[in-house]
Design a protein around this motif. Structure first.
Motif, short mmCIF file in Angstrom:
data_model
loop_
_atom_site.label_atom_id
_atom_site.label_comp_id
_atom_site.label_asym_id
_atom_site.label_seq_id
_atom_site.Cartn_x
_atom_site.Cartn_y
_atom_site.Cartn_z
N GLU A 147 -10.31 -7.15 -12.19
CA GLU A 147 -9.84 -7.44 -10.84
C GLU A 147 -10.11 -8.90 -10.53
O GLU A 147 -11.24 -9.39 -10.73
CB GLU A 147 -10.53 -6.55 -9.79
CG GLU A 147 -10.04 -6.88 -8.37
CD GLU A 147 -10.58 -5.95 -7.29
OE1 GLU A 147 -11.38 -5.04 -7.60
OE2 GLU A 147 -10.20 -6.16 -6.11
N ASN A 174 -5.54 -8.78 -5.47
CA ASN A 174 -5.52 -8.29 -4.08
C ASN A 174 -4.46 -8.99 -3.26
O ASN A 174 -4.28 -10.21 -3.35
CB ASN A 174 -6.89 -8.54 -3.43
CG ASN A 174 -7.97 -7.71 -4.05
OD1 ASN A 174 -8.06 -6.51 -3.81
ND2 ASN A 174 -8.80 -8.34 -4.89
N GLU A 220 -3.01 -4.88 -5.58
CA GLU A 220 -3.81 -3.98 -4.75
C GLU A 220 -3.52 -4.24 -3.28
O GLU A 220 -3.65 -5.37 -2.81
CB GLU A 220 -5.31 -4.18 -5.03
CG GLU A 220 -5.68 -3.91 -6.47
CD GLU A 220 -7.19 -3.84 -6.69
OE1 GLU A 220 -7.97 -4.08 -5.73
OE2 GLU A 220 -7.59 -3.53 -7.83
N ASP A 231 -5.80 0.22 -2.32
CA ASP A 231 -7.19 -0.23 -2.36
C ASP A 231 -8.01 0.42 -1.23
O ASP A 231 -7.46 0.81 -0.21
CB ASP A 231 -7.21 -1.76 -2.20
CG ASP A 231 -8.49 -2.39 -2.74
OD1 ASP A 231 -9.39 -1.67 -3.20
OD2 ASP A 231 -8.56 -3.64 -2.71
N LYS A 257 -7.64 3.40 -5.52
CA LYS A 257 -9.01 2.92 -5.75
C LYS A 257 -9.93 3.55 -4.71
O LYS A 257 -9.76 3.36 -3.51
CB LYS A 257 -9.07 1.40 -5.69
CG LYS A 257 -8.26 0.76 -6.82
CD LYS A 257 -8.53 -0.72 -6.97
CE LYS A 257 -9.87 -0.98 -7.61
NZ LYS A 257 -10.05 -2.44 -7.88
CA CA Z 1 -9.46 -4.81 -4.38
#
Ligand code: CA
Ligand code: C2E
Ligand code: CA
Ligand code: CA
Length: 275
Positions: A58, A113, A145, A175, A196
């Motif tokens: 990530e 993200n 995400e 997320d 997630k």
């Molecule tokens: Ca994240």
């Protein structure tokens, strides 16, 4: 300035003055930081739950401030959103992450993200396509995400952009699932490939039976819907063992590694060793 007092509205206090001044300084600094390329990207490994093989990283933004050192994203992302800088910062992170990921083996993915505000202009699919083109990264190695806040307004536009992005071959993750504005209709109506599980549920997995019940429900739901599940914030072997038992697909957290600069990702991928 009038502070407190019954029936008095409090418009202004010295504290607010200090806050507003610091805030203005921060805005000016952030604009400078973007120009002078003070933003960096750190990477946290994500591992397959059964084998501990590194399956991806990530990307997490960092601000290398010349005087104050490394500043975490919670201290600047929301300000960037408020002052209209998130599009530029987000594009920087995306492009850097795709370029770095192109150096890893083909089996290793990169998750980036996105802020809800990056959907506002309608240009996100083009931005993503551009990042893929300049980096040469296989689109199937990129995951984006988003949190549920992205789905709250102008749903039709967000949905259209997500579909266009998926057309490129890119995967979409939900997320921080279980926090904020969680709604099962989001999972049904939006084309997610992965959920997630928020670290707040993972944290007390061994001690709180409610958290265990929630994790079990989410992994079960994901299994039935054909959606992958990733647990974040895994810090202990106890937590990991429970996630294995609950058939989570992958995990990330300090138990494996903190987020690290790009050069420190290379030992993880060069030997492709299991953590
Ligand atoms: Ca994240
Ligand atoms: P997030 O997307 O939920 O990222 C996970 C956060 O949890 C990261 O914090 C990570 O360092 C931290 N973390 C990972 N493993 C553990 C663990 O085992 N225990 C604990 N206590 N924490 C762990 P970080 O890097 O400070 O990022 C915070 C948030 O900032 C992210 O939360 C994400 O929402 C946001 N963010 C970071 N980079 C970007 C970016 O490029 N764009 C946008 N829009 N947001 C970003
Ligand atoms: Ca998260
Ligand atoms: Ca979070």
């Amino acid at each position: 300035a009038k502070a407190g007092g019954r029936g008095n509205y409090c418009f202004y206090t010295p504290d607010m003055h200090v806050f507003a001044t610091r805030r203005r300084e921060l805005e000016i600094e952030l604009r400078r930081a973007l120009k002078s390329e003070e933003f960096e990207v750190h990477y946290q490994p994500q591992v397959a739950i059964g084998t501990h093989a590194v399956v991806g990283f990530e990307a997490l933004a960092r601000w290398y401030h010349p005087e104050r050192g490394i500043i975490p994203p919670n201290e600047f992302i929301s300000v960037c959103e408020e002052i209209g800088l998130i599009g530029a910062v987000g594009e920087f992170v995306l492009t850097r992450a795709c370029r770095d990921a192109a150096c890893w083996p083909d089996s290793v993915k990169i998750a980036v993200n996105l802020s809800a505000l990056q959907f506002k202009s309608g240009t996100l699919p083009a931005v993503v396509a551009h990042a893929l083109r300049v980096s040469g990264l296989d689109p199937r190695r990129l995951e984006l995400e988003i949190t549920e806040s992205a789905m709250l307004d102008d749903t039709a536009s967000v949905l259209k952009q997500l579909r266009d992005i998926k057309q490129l071959g890119v995967l979409i993750s939900l997320d921080d699932f279980g926090t904020g504005y969680s709604s099962l209709s989001h999972i049904r109506n939006f084309p997610f490939d992965r959920v997630k599980i928020d670290q707040s549920f993972v944290r007390d997995l061994g001690t709180n039976s409610d958290s265990l019940a929630i994790v079990r429900a989410v992994t079960g739901l994901c299994g039935s819907l054909g959606i992958l599940s990733t647990a974040e914030g895994v810090e202990t072997l106890d937590q990991l063992n429970i996630l294995v038992a609950e058939k989570c697909d992958s995990a990330q957290g300090y138990y494996f590694s903190r987020p690290v600069p790009f050069v420190e990702t290379l030992p993880f991928v060069s030997r492709m060793h299991a953590l």
